[in-house]
Write an enzyme that holds these catalytic residues in place. Structure first.
Site, PDB file in Angstrom:
ATOM      1  N   GLY A  29       0.801  -1.230   0.000  1.00 54.31           N
ATOM      2  CA  GLY A  29       0.000   0.000   0.000  1.00 54.31           C
ATOM      3  C   GLY A  29       0.826   1.268   0.000  1.00 54.31           C
ATOM      4  O   GLY A  29       0.303   2.352   0.243  1.00 54.31           O
ATOM      5  N   LEU A  30       2.130   1.154  -0.312  1.00 57.07           N
ATOM      6  CA  LEU A  30       3.009   2.321  -0.197  1.00 57.07           C
ATOM      7  C   LEU A  30       3.495   2.837  -1.559  1.00 57.07           C
ATOM      8  O   LEU A  30       4.453   3.595  -1.637  1.00 57.07           O
ATOM      9  CB  LEU A  30       4.200   1.978   0.712  1.00 57.07           C
ATOM     10  N   SER A  46       4.864   1.259  -4.235  1.00 56.84           N
ATOM     11  CA  SER A  46       6.166   0.824  -4.773  1.00 56.84           C
ATOM     12  C   SER A  46       6.116   0.671  -6.296  1.00 56.84           C
ATOM     13  O   SER A  46       7.057   1.065  -6.984  1.00 56.84           O
ATOM     14  CB  SER A  46       6.643  -0.467  -4.108  1.00 56.84           C
ATOM     15  N   ALA A  86       4.254   2.284  -8.500  1.00 60.09           N
ATOM     16  CA  ALA A  86       4.238   3.601  -9.155  1.00 60.09           C
ATOM     17  C   ALA A  86       5.603   4.275  -9.037  1.00 60.09           C
ATOM     18  O   ALA A  86       6.093   4.874  -9.997  1.00 60.09           O
ATOM     19  CB  ALA A  86       3.165   4.484  -8.527  1.00 60.09           C
ATOM     20  N   ALA A  87       6.242   4.156  -7.876  1.00 60.53           N
ATOM     21  CA  ALA A  87       7.542   4.821  -7.686  1.00 60.53           C
ATOM     22  C   ALA A  87       8.589   4.227  -8.638  1.00 60.53           C
ATOM     23  O   ALA A  87       9.374   4.960  -9.244  1.00 60.53           O
ATOM     24  CB  ALA A  87       8.000   4.704  -6.237  1.00 60.53           C
ATOM     25  N   ASP A 100      -1.384   7.208  -7.503  1.00 62.59           N
ATOM     26  CA  ASP A 100      -0.060   6.713  -7.108  1.00 62.59           C
ATOM     27  C   ASP A 100       1.045   7.281  -8.011  1.00 62.59           C
ATOM     28  O   ASP A 100       2.075   7.747  -7.520  1.00 62.59           O
ATOM     29  CB  ASP A 100      -0.026   5.173  -7.143  1.00 62.59           C
TER      30      ASP A 100
HETATM   31  C1  MEV Z   1      -3.915   2.260  -4.196  1.00 60.58           C
HETATM   32  O1  MEV Z   1      -2.737   2.859  -3.703  1.00 60.58           O
HETATM   33  C2  MEV Z   1      -5.091   3.155  -3.947  1.00 60.58           C
HETATM   34  C3  MEV Z   1      -6.431   2.649  -4.468  1.00 60.58           C
HETATM   35  O2  MEV Z   1      -7.373   3.732  -4.256  1.00 60.58           O
HETATM   36  C4  MEV Z   1      -6.385   2.303  -5.940  1.00 60.58           C
HETATM   37  C5  MEV Z   1      -6.201   3.517  -6.838  1.00 60.58           C
HETATM   38  O3  MEV Z   1      -6.451   4.638  -6.438  1.00 60.58           O
HETATM   39  O4  MEV Z   1      -5.783   3.291  -8.003  1.00 60.58           O
HETATM   40  C6  MEV Z   1      -6.932   1.448  -3.703  1.00 60.58           C
END
Ligand code: MEV
Length: 319
Positions: free
Chosen positions: A102-103, A105, A107-108, A149
């Protein structure tokens, strides 16, 4: 010639999942980084140091799954004539950002790879172009990404994001507060969790519409509080937001144990950050509570990271 680029990970403070259906979200870049170095080479090689994977690029050869986003970026810049002719290269990808936690990674790494690739080809990697190209790679990983992201990894700082548009938010981070990332130790695919939430939305649309409306209101109120530096208020809104995320069906026993332990140990706010169903919990606390929090949460989590928001997105270092 060698070009290196780093790009930050992120936390979503408010609005994950809701942002996929066009509601606003607030995210900030944090001081964990993905790094990509690109140097001249006889063949085009893409290597992930952390995963110990090497792929020799060819238009018709599929890479291992983890390296697919990078092939997608190379194909995309060629197909759209952003780069006219590929100069062969060796790219080495490394990251301190925990994967599938969820951090941000993926995208970075995509942002760092894109910016380094453009620079290596003698182009000036503008924020807009890098974010747009990295979004193409995010589509491979997440199926229906909102774009938040890649935007935050590109621009850094705090951003308010809605439907593809972003606004920078000026936040003076207060050093008497600490942000802890508490990993549940369970990796999960963002694409899978997003689909699960969208299925719940379709099944219970009239109920979910209202929940999404409340999420929107929370994000608007949070924007005012962040600008004022009212982190006590932000902590309370994080707790309310977490309740809504539970209602989307993305919490787990591990997440709830971490959230409740954190709040019982003096944290002012604790919530899922990112897709949920595993991944990480973000905890906001006054500095004085941190030792006690780390001690108690270590019993529930394999990894706790103390992070700080950072104002810069990707940074290029030419060597
Ligand atoms: C993922 O970091 C965040 C979500 O809202 C998915 C998105 O925004 O693409 C779950």
């Amino acid at each position: 010639m060698k070009v290196c680029c780093r790009a930050p990970g992120k936390v979503i403070w408010f609005g994950e999942h809701f942002v996929v259906l066009g509601k606003p979200a607030i995210a900030s870049a944090i001081d964990l980084y993905a790094r990509v170095c690109i140097s001249s080479s006889q063949h085009t090689i893409i290597e992930s140091r952390d995963k110990n994977l090497v792929y020799r690029y060819s238009r018709d050869k599929e890479p291992p799954k983890t390296l697919k986003p990078f092939k997608q970026i190379v194909d995309y810049v060629l197909d759209s004539n952003i780069v006219e002719k590929l100069r062969s290269f060796h790219a080495v990808i490394e990251s301190d950002i925990p994967i599938a936690a969820g951090l941000g990674s993926s995208a970075a790494t995509s942002v760092a790879f894109t910016a380094a690739l453009l620079k290596y080809h003698g182009l000036e990697p503008s924020h807009k172009l890098v974010s747009r190209i990295a979004f193409e790679a995010e589509r491979i990983v997440h199926k229906k990404p909102s774009g938040i992201d890649n935007t935050i990894a590109t621009y850094g700082g705090f951003i308010y994001y809605r439907g593809g548009f972003m606004k920078r938010v000026d936040v003076d981070w207060r050093e008497d507060y600490t942000l802890l990332i508490v990993d549940t130790g369970r990796e999960r695919s963002t694409g899978f969790v997003v689909k699960k939430v969208l299925d719940r939305y379709s099944k219970w649309e009239s109920v979910m519409e209202k929940i999404y409306g409340v999420a929107e209101e929370i994000t608007s109120r949070a924007l005012e509080l962040l600008v004022k530096g009212d982190l006590e208020g932000i902590g309370e809104l994080m707790n309310i937001c977490h309740g809504l995320l539970v209602s989307l069906g993305i919490s787990t026993y591990e997440i709830e144990s971490i959230v409740h332990t954190a709040l019982d140990s003096g944290a002012i706010g604790a919530k899922i950050t990112g897709a949920g169903l595993g991944g990480s919990v973000m905890v906001l606390a006054k500095r004085g509570c941190v030792d006690d929090l780390v001690k108690k949460l270590s019993l529930l989590s394999p990894r706790i990271i103390l992070v700080k928001p950072v104002s810069k997105g990707f940074i290029i270092e030419e060597k």
